[in-house]
Design a protein around this motif. Structure first.
Motif, PDB file in Angstrom:
ATOM      1  N   ALA A 285       0.830  -1.207   0.000  1.00  0.00           N
ATOM      2  CA  ALA A 285       0.000   0.000   0.000  1.00  0.00           C
ATOM      3  C   ALA A 285       0.863   1.254   0.000  1.00  0.00           C
ATOM      4  O   ALA A 285       0.605   2.207  -0.759  1.00  0.00           O
ATOM      5  N   ILE A 286       1.875   1.282   0.842  1.00  0.00           N
ATOM      6  CA  ILE A 286       2.760   2.457   0.899  1.00  0.00           C
ATOM      7  C   ILE A 286       3.500   2.622  -0.416  1.00  0.00           C
ATOM      8  O   ILE A 286       3.594   3.732  -0.969  1.00  0.00           O
ATOM      9  N   ARG A 287       4.015   1.541  -0.951  1.00  0.00           N
ATOM     10  CA  ARG A 287       4.709   1.616  -2.239  1.00  0.00           C
ATOM     11  C   ARG A 287       3.767   2.119  -3.342  1.00  0.00           C
ATOM     12  O   ARG A 287       4.159   2.916  -4.209  1.00  0.00           O
ATOM     13  N   THR A 288       2.522   1.646  -3.314  1.00  0.00           N
ATOM     14  CA  THR A 288       1.545   2.027  -4.339  1.00  0.00           C
ATOM     15  C   THR A 288       1.246   3.516  -4.287  1.00  0.00           C
ATOM     16  O   THR A 288       1.186   4.195  -5.327  1.00  0.00           O
ATOM     17  N   VAL A 289       1.041   4.053  -3.088  1.00  0.00           N
ATOM     18  CA  VAL A 289       0.759   5.483  -2.956  1.00  0.00           C
ATOM     19  C   VAL A 289       1.944   6.300  -3.456  1.00  0.00           C
ATOM     20  O   VAL A 289       1.769   7.301  -4.174  1.00  0.00           O
ATOM     21  N   ARG A 290       3.148   5.884  -3.113  1.00  0.00           N
ATOM     22  CA  ARG A 290       4.325   6.623  -3.604  1.00  0.00           C
ATOM     23  C   ARG A 290       4.450   6.527  -5.133  1.00  0.00           C
ATOM     24  O   ARG A 290       4.802   7.502  -5.794  1.00  0.00           O
ATOM     25  N   HIS A 291       4.155   5.364  -5.669  1.00  0.00           N
ATOM     26  CA  HIS A 291       4.260   5.181  -7.115  1.00  0.00           C
ATOM     27  C   HIS A 291       3.290   6.100  -7.862  1.00  0.00           C
ATOM     28  O   HIS A 291       3.623   6.637  -8.924  1.00  0.00           O
ATOM     29  N   HIS A 292       2.098   6.301  -7.306  1.00  0.00           N
ATOM     30  CA  HIS A 292       1.075   7.116  -7.955  1.00  0.00           C
ATOM     31  C   HIS A 292       1.047   8.550  -7.415  1.00  0.00           C
ATOM     32  O   HIS A 292       0.100   9.295  -7.695  1.00  0.00           O
ATOM     33  N   ALA A 293       2.061   8.940  -6.660  1.00  0.00           N
ATOM     34  CA  ALA A 293       2.034  10.227  -5.967  1.00  0.00           C
ATOM     35  C   ALA A 293       1.795  11.397  -6.908  1.00  0.00           C
ATOM     36  O   ALA A 293       0.977  12.284  -6.624  1.00  0.00           O
ATOM     37  N   GLU A 294       2.475  11.430  -8.024  1.00  0.00           N
ATOM     38  CA  GLU A 294       2.323  12.563  -8.939  1.00  0.00           C
ATOM     39  C   GLU A 294       0.897  12.640  -9.476  1.00  0.00           C
ATOM     40  O   GLU A 294       0.277  13.713  -9.488  1.00  0.00           O
ATOM     41  N   ALA A 295       0.362  11.505  -9.894  1.00  0.00           N
ATOM     42  CA  ALA A 295      -0.996  11.489 -10.460  1.00  0.00           C
ATOM     43  C   ALA A 295      -2.035  11.862  -9.424  1.00  0.00           C
ATOM     44  O   ALA A 295      -3.069  12.463  -9.760  1.00  0.00           O
ATOM     45  N   TRP A 296      -1.787  11.520  -8.155  1.00  0.00           N
ATOM     46  CA  TRP A 296      -2.758  11.763  -7.094  1.00  0.00           C
ATOM     47  C   TRP A 296      -2.497  13.064  -6.343  1.00  0.00           C
ATOM     48  O   TRP A 296      -3.197  13.370  -5.368  1.00  0.00           O
ATOM     49  N   GLY A 297      -1.505  13.843  -6.759  1.00  0.00           N
ATOM     50  CA  GLY A 297      -1.228  15.120  -6.117  1.00  0.00           C
ATOM     51  C   GLY A 297      -0.660  14.992  -4.721  1.00  0.00           C
ATOM     52  O   GLY A 297      -0.935  15.831  -3.854  1.00  0.00           O
ATOM     53  N   ILE A 298       0.160  13.968  -4.509  1.00  0.00           N
ATOM     54  CA  ILE A 298       0.687  13.655  -3.173  1.00  0.00           C
ATOM     55  C   ILE A 298       2.199  13.845  -3.143  1.00  0.00           C
ATOM     56  O   ILE A 298       2.894  13.552  -4.124  1.00  0.00           O
ATOM     57  N   ASP A 299       2.699  14.331  -2.029  1.00  0.00           N
ATOM     58  CA  ASP A 299       4.133  14.411  -1.799  1.00  0.00           C
ATOM     59  C   ASP A 299       4.629  13.020  -1.394  1.00  0.00           C
ATOM     60  O   ASP A 299       4.245  12.509  -0.340  1.00  0.00           O
ATOM     61  N   PRO A 300       5.479  12.378  -2.189  1.00  0.00           N
ATOM     62  CA  PRO A 300       5.921  11.017  -1.856  1.00  0.00           C
ATOM     63  C   PRO A 300       6.772  10.942  -0.595  1.00  0.00           C
ATOM     64  O   PRO A 300       7.005   9.850  -0.068  1.00  0.00           O
ATOM     65  N   GLN A 301       7.220  12.112  -0.092  1.00  0.00           N
ATOM     66  CA  GLN A 301       7.980  12.148   1.150  1.00  0.00           C
ATOM     67  C   GLN A 301       7.093  12.419   2.369  1.00  0.00           C
ATOM     68  O   GLN A 301       7.596  12.614   3.474  1.00  0.00           O
ATOM     69  N   ARG A 302       5.788  12.423   2.136  1.00  0.00           N
ATOM     70  CA  ARG A 302       4.830  12.614   3.243  1.00  0.00           C
ATOM     71  C   ARG A 302       3.727  11.568   3.112  1.00  0.00           C
ATOM     72  O   ARG A 302       2.574  11.880   2.845  1.00  0.00           O
ATOM     73  N   VAL A 303       4.112  10.322   3.346  1.00  0.00           N
ATOM     74  CA  VAL A 303       3.167   9.205   3.301  1.00  0.00           C
ATOM     75  C   VAL A 303       3.217   8.509   4.653  1.00  0.00           C
ATOM     76  O   VAL A 303       4.226   7.901   5.016  1.00  0.00           O
ATOM     77  N   GLY A 304       2.147   8.631   5.421  1.00  0.00           N
ATOM     78  CA  GLY A 304       2.094   8.051   6.756  1.00  0.00           C
ATOM     79  C   GLY A 304       1.134   6.887   6.826  1.00  0.00           C
ATOM     80  O   GLY A 304       0.460   6.538   5.848  1.00  0.00           O
TER      81      GLY A 304
END
Length: 268
Positions: free
Chosen positions: A95-114
């Motif tokens: 799950a954490i890897r997936t959110v980081r992988h899609h961070a740009e598309a989802w408007g997320i900072d990949p260095q702020r995934v808790g």
């Protein structure tokens, strides 16, 4: 209320359909925040349920609360019994890897995934926060190239230990009644804290009759020994499993206190 997309963690995989409680697992339900120009922080939510189920009141309502803080949230539908360790941990890491992988598309900072978890979901969250890797840069699957270390943890009346002060039902479901001592020690996360463990927010009630408050106290003590920033709140009374605790006379304040902490961590 918008319809929220659910995505498979391993698209096309057939494993994960043993029993009603594991239908649709493993997957993430997306609650993407809206309205900010800068990148969002993200939190993966792990509902509790003794590794035998996943409590609905510790899923979507928590995601909606995080959205209200300007944080994108993802409810993790992780596999539970009859699946055992390391299956739930693998789901959380993925799950954490997936959110980081899609961070740009989802408007997320990949260095702020808790990651945030309640009860046994708190054990899962604290497990991924103490058992992680930086990803495999040579992996064929680009998701597996991402780190699975969370940038922070929020642990709500968590199961931490697999020993005497833990929760027997969670232990039985996760590793079995006949688990060896090495596995018990490995998943007693108070013993797995290092100086690299992420900053952590914890809350518990002192008279929790299901998961003793010592679980949070032991983890906080370990964080303190290793100089890891943490914020611990213990309320005098309250039954186990109160979730957002909106109507609780004491613990109702935990979301506001946690929100302040998340702002300090630059997530909100």
């Amino acid at each position: 209320m918008q319809e929220n997309q659910t995505i498979e963690l391993w698209p096309g995989a057939t494993e994960g359909t043993i029993g009603e409680k594991n239908e649709g697992c493993p997957s993430l339900t997306l609650y993407l925040a809206e309205g900010r120009e800068e990148l969002y922080g993200a939190v993966i939510v792990c509902p509790g349920g003794g590794y035998g189920g996943r409590a609905a009141h510790e899923g979507e309502p928590i995601a909606r609360w995080l959205n209200g803080l300007g944080i994108s949230a993802f409810v993790l539908n992780y596999r539970v019994a009859p699946y055992r360790h390391p299956i739930p941990l693998q789901d959380a890491q993925r799950a954490i890897r997936t959110v980081r992988h899609h961070a740009e598309a989802w408007g997320i900072d990949p260095q702020r995934v808790g990651i945030l978890g309640f009860s046994a979901g708190g054990h899962l969250a604290s497990t991924v926060g103490t058992h992680y890797d930086a990803g495999n840069p040579e992996a064929e699957d680009p998701i597996d190239r991402q780190s699975c270390r969370p940038d922070l943890m929020v642990l709500c009346y968590p199961v931490i230990s697999m020993m005497a002060l833990g929760h027997q039902g969670s232990k039985n479901n996760l590793i079995g009644e006949d688990a060896g001592e090495d596995l018990i020690q490995l998943l007693s996360n108070e013993q797995q804290v290092t100086s690299d463990t992420p900053p952590t927010f914890l809350w518990h009630t002192a008279d929790d009759a299901a998961v003793p408050v010592e679980n949070s106290l032991m983890f906080a003590a370990a964080l303190s020994r290793h100089k890891v920033p943490f914020d611990l709140h213990v309320f005098e009374s309250g039954v186990h499993g109160i979730g957002i605790a909106a109507n609780h006379p004491e613990a109702y304040v935990w979301p506001d206190v946690c929100a302040n902490w998340l702002r300090k961590q630059q997530f909100a």
